[in-house]
Design an enzyme around this catalytic site. Structure first.
Site, short mmCIF file in Angstrom:
data_model
loop_
_atom_site.label_atom_id
_atom_site.label_comp_id
_atom_site.label_asym_id
_atom_site.label_seq_id
_atom_site.Cartn_x
_atom_site.Cartn_y
_atom_site.Cartn_z
N TYR A 40 16.18 -18.56 -42.54
CA TYR A 40 15.51 -17.27 -42.44
C TYR A 40 16.21 -16.45 -41.36
CZ TYR A 40 11.99 -14.14 -44.07
OH TYR A 40 11.38 -13.08 -44.68
N LEU A 41 17.49 -16.25 -41.64
CA LEU A 41 18.43 -15.74 -40.64
C LEU A 41 18.11 -14.32 -40.18
CD1 LEU A 41 21.80 -17.05 -42.15
CD2 LEU A 41 20.29 -18.17 -40.48
N GLY A 44 20.08 -12.67 -34.43
CA GLY A 44 20.28 -13.69 -33.38
C GLY A 44 21.14 -14.83 -33.89
N HIS A 45 20.79 -15.35 -35.07
CA HIS A 45 21.59 -16.43 -35.66
C HIS A 45 23.03 -15.96 -35.90
CE1 HIS A 45 17.47 -17.53 -37.38
NE2 HIS A 45 17.80 -18.62 -36.72
N LYS A 158 17.76 -18.18 -26.44
CA LYS A 158 16.38 -17.94 -26.84
C LYS A 158 15.53 -19.20 -26.66
CE LYS A 158 12.75 -16.52 -29.18
NZ LYS A 158 12.47 -17.46 -30.21
N ASP A 159 16.11 -20.36 -27.04
CA ASP A 159 15.42 -21.64 -26.86
C ASP A 159 16.05 -22.34 -25.66
OD1 ASP A 159 13.70 -21.96 -29.49
OD2 ASP A 159 15.60 -21.02 -30.03
N SER A 194 13.21 -13.60 -33.82
CA SER A 194 12.78 -14.95 -34.19
C SER A 194 12.39 -14.94 -35.65
CB SER A 194 11.57 -15.36 -33.33
OG SER A 194 10.94 -16.49 -33.90
N ARG A 196 10.03 -16.48 -36.79
CA ARG A 196 8.56 -16.48 -36.80
C ARG A 196 7.98 -15.08 -36.63
NH1 ARG A 196 9.20 -21.92 -34.23
NH2 ARG A 196 8.16 -23.37 -35.62
P1 AMP Z 1 16.16 -21.57 -35.32
O1 AMP Z 1 16.59 -21.23 -36.71
O2 AMP Z 1 14.99 -20.78 -34.84
O3 AMP Z 1 16.03 -23.05 -35.10
O4 AMP Z 1 17.35 -21.13 -34.38
C1 AMP Z 1 18.65 -21.58 -34.59
C2 AMP Z 1 19.51 -21.18 -33.42
O5 AMP Z 1 19.49 -19.77 -33.27
C3 AMP Z 1 19.02 -21.77 -32.10
O6 AMP Z 1 20.12 -22.19 -31.32
C4 AMP Z 1 18.30 -20.61 -31.48
O7 AMP Z 1 18.25 -20.66 -30.08
C5 AMP Z 1 19.15 -19.45 -31.94
N1 AMP Z 1 18.39 -18.20 -31.89
C6 AMP Z 1 17.16 -17.97 -32.39
N2 AMP Z 1 16.75 -16.72 -32.10
C7 AMP Z 1 17.75 -16.15 -31.37
C8 AMP Z 1 17.91 -14.88 -30.74
N3 AMP Z 1 16.98 -13.93 -30.80
N4 AMP Z 1 19.08 -14.64 -30.09
C9 AMP Z 1 20.04 -15.61 -30.01
N5 AMP Z 1 19.93 -16.82 -30.57
C10 AMP Z 1 18.81 -17.09 -31.24
#
Ligand code: AMP
Length: 288
Positions: A40-41, A44-45, A158-159, A194, A196
């Site tokens: 669900y890109l 940020g991704h 972010k995390d 995010s 979410r």
């Molecule tokens: P997720 O799909 O939420 O597990 O995130 C995958 C990767 O993308 C993780 O390393 C997150 O920290 C990074 N990520 C998520 N949201 C952001 C954001 N707003 N900016 C930068 N990286 C992000």
């Protein structure tokens, strides 16, 4: 036919296909970057992909909603998923390979007997609120490292706690992977992007600004000379006193140990979590 500027993005679902693709890259002398995601890109991704592109010849992304990192009362079932849309976005950014395994590809025998147990870095904040979460995260990332053997893997600030734990895992387990952490990408009004965020109603979306607003206030105090961590923490916490926002935690911690500090120095980290409606949001900022 796709325009020549659009890269070919290969979609694979199995571990042997990944190993084969990586072997070809290696045989050609290429280096390998991995960007692990739950799909669900958003931008940020994609910023992680851009960073990965700077660091390696070949960029792979994994898209896997990892059941092992969700608690029983969490949002595994309703976590947003759209592989078609993700593929389009990955293609637009020149990702070379997308690995989107099914759950039984990653966990053919159910939850693994042997897993990665995080240490003290996982005890507070997200680790305290989400028991078992980081064990699930580290185990799936260790598996992805074992599948891809990347030279570099890119994660988001972010995390923050997650990135710190993955760095530590790569070091402590000699995984031979360079762990790169890229800055937080935000919406124009400051909300950290995010997957979410799609859960938020228009009203909740407005309330969700409390987190980044709190970080801004706290950073402004620091910029004005405040060094008492409790004062910075209070500014962050007070910004969460908004109807419809249920504060989780507000912390000022050391960037390496994630332990609370009494005096804030440049490089210390503000971390915040809150629930807006049914949606848990986290955010953070490093003090300049
Ligand atoms: P997720 O799909 O939420 O597990 O995130 C995958 C990767 O993308 C993780 O390393 C997150 O920290 C990074 N990520 C998520 N949201 C952001 C954001 N707003 N900016 C930068 N990286 C992000």
């Amino acid at each position: 036919m796709a325009p020549a500027t659009l890269a070919q993005t290969r979609l694979v679902h199995t571990i042997p296909e990944v190993r084969g693709a990586v072997r070809e890259v290696r045989q050609g002398g290429g280096s390998v970057a991995l960007v692990p995601t739950m799909g669900y890109l958003h931008e940020g991704h994609l910023s992680l992909v851009d960073r990965a592109r700077e660091l390696a010849d070949w960029v792979a992304m994994s898209i896997f909603v990892n059941p092992m990192q969700f608690g029983p009362a969490e949002d595994l079932a309703r976590y947003p998923r759209d592989l078609e849309r993700d593929l389009e976005m990955a293609r637009g950014r020149g990702v070379d390979l997308v690995f989107a395994p099914r759950v039984d590809e990653m966990y053919p025998h159910g939850e693994p007997q042997v897993s990665v147990v995080p240490g003290a870095l996982a005890e507070r904040m997200e680790g305290a609120i989400r028991p078992g979460h980081f064990r699930g995260v580290l185990t799936v990332v260790a598996k992805l490292f074992g599948i891809f053997h990347p030279d570099v893997a890119v994660f988001g600030q972010k995390d923050f706690q997650q990135a710190a734990l993955i760095r530590r895992m790569a070091l402590d387990l000699d995984q031979g992977v360079r762990v790169e952490v890229a800055p937080i990408v935000r919406e124009p009004d400051g909300l950290a992007m995010s997957s979410r965020n799609v859960y938020l109603s228009a009203e909740e979306r407005e309330r969700a600004r409390a987190l980044s607003r709190g970080l801004e206030r706290s950073r402004a105090l620091f910029a004005a000379g405040e060094r008492d961590a409790e004062a910075l923490r209070a500014a962050l916490w007070n910004a969460l006193s908004v109807p419809g926002v249920e504060p989780g935690y507000a912390e000022v911690v050391d960037a390496l140990t994630l332990e609370p500090v009494r005096r804030a120095a440049p490089g210390a980290v503000l971390l915040v979590a809150a629930r807006v409606g049914r949606t848990r949001l986290i955010d953070n900022a490093v003090l300049p």
